[in-house]
Design a protein around this motif. Structure first.
Motif, short mmCIF file in Angstrom:
data_model
loop_
_atom_site.label_atom_id
_atom_site.label_comp_id
_atom_site.label_asym_id
_atom_site.label_seq_id
_atom_site.Cartn_x
_atom_site.Cartn_y
_atom_site.Cartn_z
N CYS A 215 -1.04 -3.82 -3.21
CA CYS A 215 -1.21 -2.81 -4.24
C CYS A 215 -0.44 -1.53 -3.90
O CYS A 215 -0.18 -1.24 -2.74
CB CYS A 215 -2.69 -2.50 -4.44
N ASP A 216 -0.12 -0.77 -4.95
CA ASP A 216 0.57 0.50 -4.76
C ASP A 216 -0.23 1.60 -5.45
O ASP A 216 -1.39 1.39 -5.82
CB ASP A 216 2.00 0.43 -5.30
N VAL B 2 -5.77 -2.91 -12.48
CA VAL B 2 -6.68 -3.58 -11.56
C VAL B 2 -6.20 -5.00 -11.34
O VAL B 2 -5.94 -5.74 -12.29
CB VAL B 2 -8.12 -3.60 -12.12
N GLU B 3 -6.10 -5.38 -10.06
CA GLU B 3 -5.68 -6.74 -9.71
C GLU B 3 -6.72 -7.36 -8.79
O GLU B 3 -7.00 -6.84 -7.72
CB GLU B 3 -4.31 -6.73 -9.02
N MET C 7 0.83 -1.19 0.00
CA MET C 7 0.00 0.00 0.00
C MET C 7 0.88 1.26 0.00
O MET C 7 2.00 1.24 0.50
CB MET C 7 -0.93 0.00 1.20
N LYS C 8 0.34 2.34 -0.55
CA LYS C 8 1.20 3.48 -0.84
C LYS C 8 1.52 4.33 0.38
O LYS C 8 2.58 4.94 0.45
CB LYS C 8 0.55 4.36 -1.92
N ASP C 9 0.59 4.43 1.35
CA ASP C 9 0.81 5.31 2.49
C ASP C 9 0.12 4.72 3.70
O ASP C 9 -1.11 4.72 3.80
CB ASP C 9 0.26 6.72 2.19
N LEU C 10 0.90 4.26 4.64
CA LEU C 10 0.34 3.59 5.81
C LEU C 10 -0.41 4.56 6.71
O LEU C 10 -1.14 4.13 7.61
CB LEU C 10 1.46 2.89 6.59
N HIS C 11 -0.24 5.88 6.50
CA HIS C 11 -0.92 6.85 7.33
C HIS C 11 -2.33 7.16 6.82
O HIS C 11 -3.11 7.79 7.51
CB HIS C 11 -0.10 8.14 7.42
N VAL D 19 -9.71 0.11 -1.49
CA VAL D 19 -9.76 -1.28 -1.92
C VAL D 19 -11.19 -1.57 -2.31
O VAL D 19 -12.11 -1.33 -1.51
CB VAL D 19 -9.30 -2.25 -0.82
N VAL D 20 -11.41 -2.05 -3.52
CA VAL D 20 -12.77 -2.34 -3.98
C VAL D 20 -13.13 -3.77 -3.64
O VAL D 20 -12.34 -4.69 -3.83
CB VAL D 20 -12.88 -2.11 -5.50
#
Length: 343
Positions: A72-73, A61-62, A1-5, A40-41
Motif C-alpha cells: 500500500c501507498d 481500501v485493499e 509503504m509510503k515512508d519506511l521511517h 494497517v487495519v
C-alpha cells in the motif's frame, strides 16, 4: 509503504458490528495519524467501507490475506483479513458468534505479526466480552488474550493521557475482594512495570511514581484500615531500595490532582474505579489503555463497542487517534533506545 521511517502500526477493528469501523475510518483521516505512522487495519474491508460511509476516508481500501502481501501507498489502505465472514448477515449493534470470532481473529493475527517483528505496534479497537463468549472464546478481554498469546505472566493496565497516567494494581474484581487481593509482591511488581514502561515506552529517565493508599486518608495511621502499613508501604520501600522513585501511600482523594498538575509522572491505584474515576474526569475523550509488561507494544481505545450508537455516524474517534499516535510514539521511543544501545 509510503515512508519506511514511520513505524508500522496495526489497528485491529474490534467487533465489526460496533463503532470500530467508524472510528477507524475517522481516525485515518486525521493529520496526526498520517504524520506519525504507516497504518494497517486488521479487520474486514467491507465493514471498514461501511464505516467509511459514515465517515468518508480519503484513500482506497485493499483487502489482503497477510501482512506479507502489503503493497500500500499514501493513497491506499491495506486491510489484513485473516478471518473472512459473511458481512451481509452482520447488523450494526448486534453482536453474534460470527462477529465475536472475527474480532478475536483480527487481534490474534496482529499479535502474531508483532511477535515476529513484522509490525511495530498494535492499537486495538473495542471488543465485547459477551461476543467473545458467544464465539466460545473464554477470555475476559484484550489484556487476557494478549498475555496468553505472548506468554506474559506479569502485566498491568495503564490508562494514559497527556496530563495523567494511572496504573491499576487490581483490575476487574469485586470491590469487597480488593483488600484480600492486594499483596506486597503484587504491588511491588506493578510499581516495577510502571517504572520500566515510563522509561522504555515514554522516554522518561527518572520517572516519579505516586502510590495511592486504599483507605480514606491513606488509612490515617491505621485508624481506617491497615492495608497501607501492612502491604502498600512495604512495597514502596522495596521499590525504592531498587532505585525506583516511588512514594506514598498517598491519600487517594488528592494524589490524582497532584499528578495531573505535573508533580508525578504516574499514579499506581489500588483498584479499578479508584483510578479510572479521576482519569476519566481528565481524559474522557482522549484516554488510552496501554498494557505494561508485554514483549510487544499495545495501546487501545478507552471505551467499549458502543452498540447503541453503532452505525449512526456520531461516535468520537479521539480515543482511537490517541491510541494510534501513542502506539507509534512508543515504537519510536523503543527504536531510539535500541539504536543508542547499539552504538
Amino acid at each position: 509503504m509510503k515512508d519506511l521511517h514511520l513505524p508500522l502500526v496495526a489497528i485491529t477493528m474490534g467487533d465489526p458490528v460496533g463503532i470500530g469501523p467508524e472510528i477507524i475510518s475517522k481516525a485515518l483521516c486525521d493529520p496526526r495519524i498520517k504524520n506519525c505512522c504507516q497504518p494497517v487495519v486488521y479487520g474486514d474491508a467491507r465493514r471498514l467501507k461501511a464505516g467509511a460511509l459514515l465517515a468518508p476516508m480519503d484513500r482506497a481500501v485493499e483487502e489482503i490475506a497477510s501482512i506479507h502481501d502489503a503493497r500500500c501507498d499514501a493513497h491506499t489502505l491495506c486491510v489484513v483479513n485473516p478471518h473472512p465472514v459473511d458481512t451481509d448477515n452482520l447488523a450494526w449493534g448486534h453482536p453474534s458468534a460470527a462477529s465475536g470470532a472475527a474480532m478475536a481473529a483480527y487481534l490474534e493475527a496482529a499479535i502474531d505479526d508483532a511477535l515476529a517483528g513484522r509490525i511495530s505496534a498494535i492499537a486495538t479497537g473495542p471488543i465485547n466480552k459477551y461476543a467473545l463468549k458467544m464465539a466460545n472464546i473464554h477470555f475476559n478481554g484484550h489484556t487476557e488474550i494478549l498475555a496468553h498469546r505472548t506468554g506474559t505472566q506479569k502485566y498491568a493496565m495503564m490508562l494514559a493521557g497527556p496530563r495523567l497516567k494511572v496504573v491499576l494494581a487490581t483490575i476487574h474484581i469485586r470491590l469487597k475482594q480488593v483488600s484480600k487481593a492486594l499483596s506486597e509482591e503484587m504491588i511491588t511488581t506493578v510499581i516495577a512495570l510502571t517504572d520500566a514502561a515510563l522509561k522504555t515506552r515514554f522516554g522518561l529517565a527518572s520517572p516519579r511514581i505516586a502510590v495511592a493508599g486504599l483507605n480514606p486518608h491513606a488509612g490515617e495511621s491505621g485508624l481506617f484500615g491497615d492495608e497501607e502499613t501492612r502491604v502498600i508501604a512495604p512495597a514502596i520501600e522495596s521499590s525504592a531500595s531498587q532505585g525506583i522513585l516511588a512514594s506514598g501511600p498517598h491519600p487517594p482523594d488528592t494524589i490524582f490532582y497532584r499528578a495531573s498538575q505535573g508533580e508525578f509522572d504516574a499514579v499506581v491505584a489500588m483498584y479499578h474505579d479508584q483510578g479510572l474515576g479521576p482519569f476519566k474526569m481528565v481524559h474522557f475523550d482522549d484516554g488510552v489503555n496501554t498494557t505494561l509488561g508485554l514483549p510487544i507494544i499495545r495501546t487501545s481505545v478507552d471505551h467499549g463497542t458502543a452498540y447503541d450508537i453503532a452505525g449512526k455516524g456520531i461516535a468520537s474517534a479521539e480515543s482511537m487517534v490517541a491510541a494510534i499516535t501513542m502506539a507509534a510514539g512508543q515504537a519510536r521511543c523503543l527504536n531510539r533506545q535500541k539504536d543508542q544501545a547499539s552504538i
